[in-house]
Design a protein around this motif. Sequence first.
Motif, PDB file in Angstrom:
ATOM      1  N   PRO A  14      -8.864  10.000  13.686  1.00  0.00           N
ATOM      2  CA  PRO A  14      -7.765  10.957  13.559  1.00  0.00           C
ATOM      3  C   PRO A  14      -6.992  10.777  12.253  1.00  0.00           C
ATOM      4  O   PRO A  14      -6.630  11.773  11.614  1.00  0.00           O
ATOM      5  CB  PRO A  14      -6.859  10.607  14.749  1.00  0.00           C
ATOM      6  CG  PRO A  14      -7.735   9.938  15.727  1.00  0.00           C
ATOM      7  CD  PRO A  14      -8.754   9.206  14.925  1.00  0.00           C
ATOM      8  N   LEU A  15      -6.774   9.554  11.885  1.00  0.00           N
ATOM      9  CA  LEU A  15      -6.056   9.281  10.643  1.00  0.00           C
ATOM     10  C   LEU A  15      -6.817   9.816   9.440  1.00  0.00           C
ATOM     11  O   LEU A  15      -6.256  10.493   8.573  1.00  0.00           O
ATOM     12  CB  LEU A  15      -5.830   7.770  10.516  1.00  0.00           C
ATOM     13  CG  LEU A  15      -5.229   7.262   9.217  1.00  0.00           C
ATOM     14  CD1 LEU A  15      -3.960   8.012   8.857  1.00  0.00           C
ATOM     15  CD2 LEU A  15      -4.949   5.770   9.320  1.00  0.00           C
ATOM     16  N   ILE A  16      -8.077   9.524   9.415  1.00  0.00           N
ATOM     17  CA  ILE A  16      -8.880   9.966   8.281  1.00  0.00           C
ATOM     18  C   ILE A  16      -9.013  11.485   8.267  1.00  0.00           C
ATOM     19  O   ILE A  16      -9.016  12.112   7.212  1.00  0.00           O
ATOM     20  CB  ILE A  16     -10.255   9.274   8.305  1.00  0.00           C
ATOM     21  CG1 ILE A  16     -10.048   7.782   8.037  1.00  0.00           C
ATOM     22  CG2 ILE A  16     -11.187   9.869   7.270  1.00  0.00           C
ATOM     23  CD1 ILE A  16     -11.289   6.951   8.088  1.00  0.00           C
ATOM     24  N   ASP A  17      -9.086  12.057   9.431  1.00  0.00           N
ATOM     25  CA  ASP A  17      -9.112  13.518   9.493  1.00  0.00           C
ATOM     26  C   ASP A  17      -7.830  14.121   8.936  1.00  0.00           C
ATOM     27  O   ASP A  17      -7.867  15.094   8.171  1.00  0.00           O
ATOM     28  CB  ASP A  17      -9.315  13.993  10.937  1.00  0.00           C
ATOM     29  CG  ASP A  17     -10.747  13.780  11.392  1.00  0.00           C
ATOM     30  OD1 ASP A  17     -11.609  13.539  10.518  1.00  0.00           O
ATOM     31  OD2 ASP A  17     -10.999  13.837  12.604  1.00  0.00           O
ATOM     32  N   GLU A  18      -6.708  13.547   9.305  1.00  0.00           N
ATOM     33  CA  GLU A  18      -5.432  14.016   8.761  1.00  0.00           C
ATOM     34  C   GLU A  18      -5.427  13.916   7.240  1.00  0.00           C
ATOM     35  O   GLU A  18      -4.969  14.811   6.535  1.00  0.00           O
ATOM     36  CB  GLU A  18      -4.263  13.185   9.310  1.00  0.00           C
ATOM     37  CG  GLU A  18      -3.752  13.613  10.656  1.00  0.00           C
ATOM     38  CD  GLU A  18      -3.143  15.014  10.644  1.00  0.00           C
ATOM     39  OE1 GLU A  18      -2.655  15.464   9.595  1.00  0.00           O
ATOM     40  OE2 GLU A  18      -3.185  15.662  11.693  1.00  0.00           O
ATOM     41  N   LEU A  19      -5.919  12.791   6.776  1.00  0.00           N
ATOM     42  CA  LEU A  19      -5.977  12.551   5.337  1.00  0.00           C
ATOM     43  C   LEU A  19      -6.796  13.624   4.640  1.00  0.00           C
ATOM     44  O   LEU A  19      -6.386  14.185   3.621  1.00  0.00           O
ATOM     45  CB  LEU A  19      -6.613  11.184   5.092  1.00  0.00           C
ATOM     46  CG  LEU A  19      -6.147  10.431   3.870  1.00  0.00           C
ATOM     47  CD1 LEU A  19      -4.861   9.706   4.166  1.00  0.00           C
ATOM     48  CD2 LEU A  19      -7.212   9.460   3.426  1.00  0.00           C
ATOM     49  N   GLN A  72     -13.877  14.665  -1.489  1.00  0.00           N
ATOM     50  CA  GLN A  72     -12.945  15.110  -2.514  1.00  0.00           C
ATOM     51  C   GLN A  72     -11.532  15.221  -1.947  1.00  0.00           C
ATOM     52  O   GLN A  72     -10.555  14.851  -2.600  1.00  0.00           O
ATOM     53  CB  GLN A  72     -13.395  16.470  -3.034  1.00  0.00           C
ATOM     54  CG  GLN A  72     -12.693  16.922  -4.274  1.00  0.00           C
ATOM     55  CD  GLN A  72     -13.151  18.304  -4.668  1.00  0.00           C
ATOM     56  OE1 GLN A  72     -13.130  19.237  -3.867  1.00  0.00           O
ATOM     57  NE2 GLN A  72     -13.570  18.444  -5.908  1.00  0.00           N
ATOM     58  N   ALA A  73     -11.445  15.712  -0.747  1.00  0.00           N
ATOM     59  CA  ALA A  73     -10.140  15.858  -0.103  1.00  0.00           C
ATOM     60  C   ALA A  73      -9.482  14.497   0.078  1.00  0.00           C
ATOM     61  O   ALA A  73      -8.283  14.337  -0.162  1.00  0.00           O
ATOM     62  CB  ALA A  73     -10.296  16.558   1.241  1.00  0.00           C
TER      63      ALA A  73
END
Lengths: 122, 122
Positions: free
Chosen positions: A100-105, B18-19
């Motif tokens: 979830p954290l990486i997705d937010e990022l 990239q994001a």
Amino acid sequence: MKKKAVVNNTPVCQVRMQAISDTMSVLSGKWKFHILGTLIEGNKLGFMDLLREVNGIGTKMLSKELQDLEMNHLINRNVMNTKPITVEYSLTEYGKTLAPLIDELAKWGVQYRQSIYGLERD
Amino acid sequence: MKKKAVVNNTPVCQVRMQAISDTMSVLSGKWKFHILGTLIEGNKLGFMDLLREVNGIGTKMLSKELQDLEMNHLINRNVMNTKPITVEYSLTEYGKTLAPLIDELAKWGVQYRQSIYGLERD
DNA sequence: CAGGATCCTTTACGATACTG
DNA sequence: CAGTATCGTAAAGGATCCTG
């Protein structure tokens, strides 16, 4: 008779600050998010796979970052019985809690890039 | 006739990579998350406030990081009409879009700390 | 008060070559 | 293949002092 949040003139939310520090200490450096992000997509990947997928990283950094991540129980390192040996890296169950954290990022990064195009058209 | 995701043996999800890079380039360094996290809590804070709240930071780093954040439109810098002058820092509306990310970061940090205590009791 | 200037240390990172 | 060793550079960060 406990004081609650504020100690003297030191501040607000120590817990939150500490939590942020903790996370950053585990995920510090230029590459960890990339590696983890790649492993989220890729499931099981070899050293060479990662070297290719993680754009721009070299063997030294990759190997070092992987060790860090393994030490913190975020990834598994599995030496396969081949010749020459190969190694499979994958997220631990615990490592998957970072998704979830990486997705937010990533999500924020996408929006950010769009917002820049928006600004440039003004 | 466009290729879709995979180019040669280079990889998977360039956009996501990239994001992640984009986000990290904006939020790089030891202090930005702390500063932003503090501003999320504190709403409007002066330079000295931040110096106190952000544990361990010095004037040089604080001033530099604030400039970075301002350049990226994440915070407002408001010079007040006092003597000597004071400055109020606050999140921009755009800066507030970081709240979910920072919350995730803090949340994960809390769990991480708990998980370590858990391990140590084994 | 807010922050710039200076100096200095540390560590992060990269390139290359080498090994089991 | 999966790394380690070595060397070198650049960037990040910290301490201190100074100024409008």
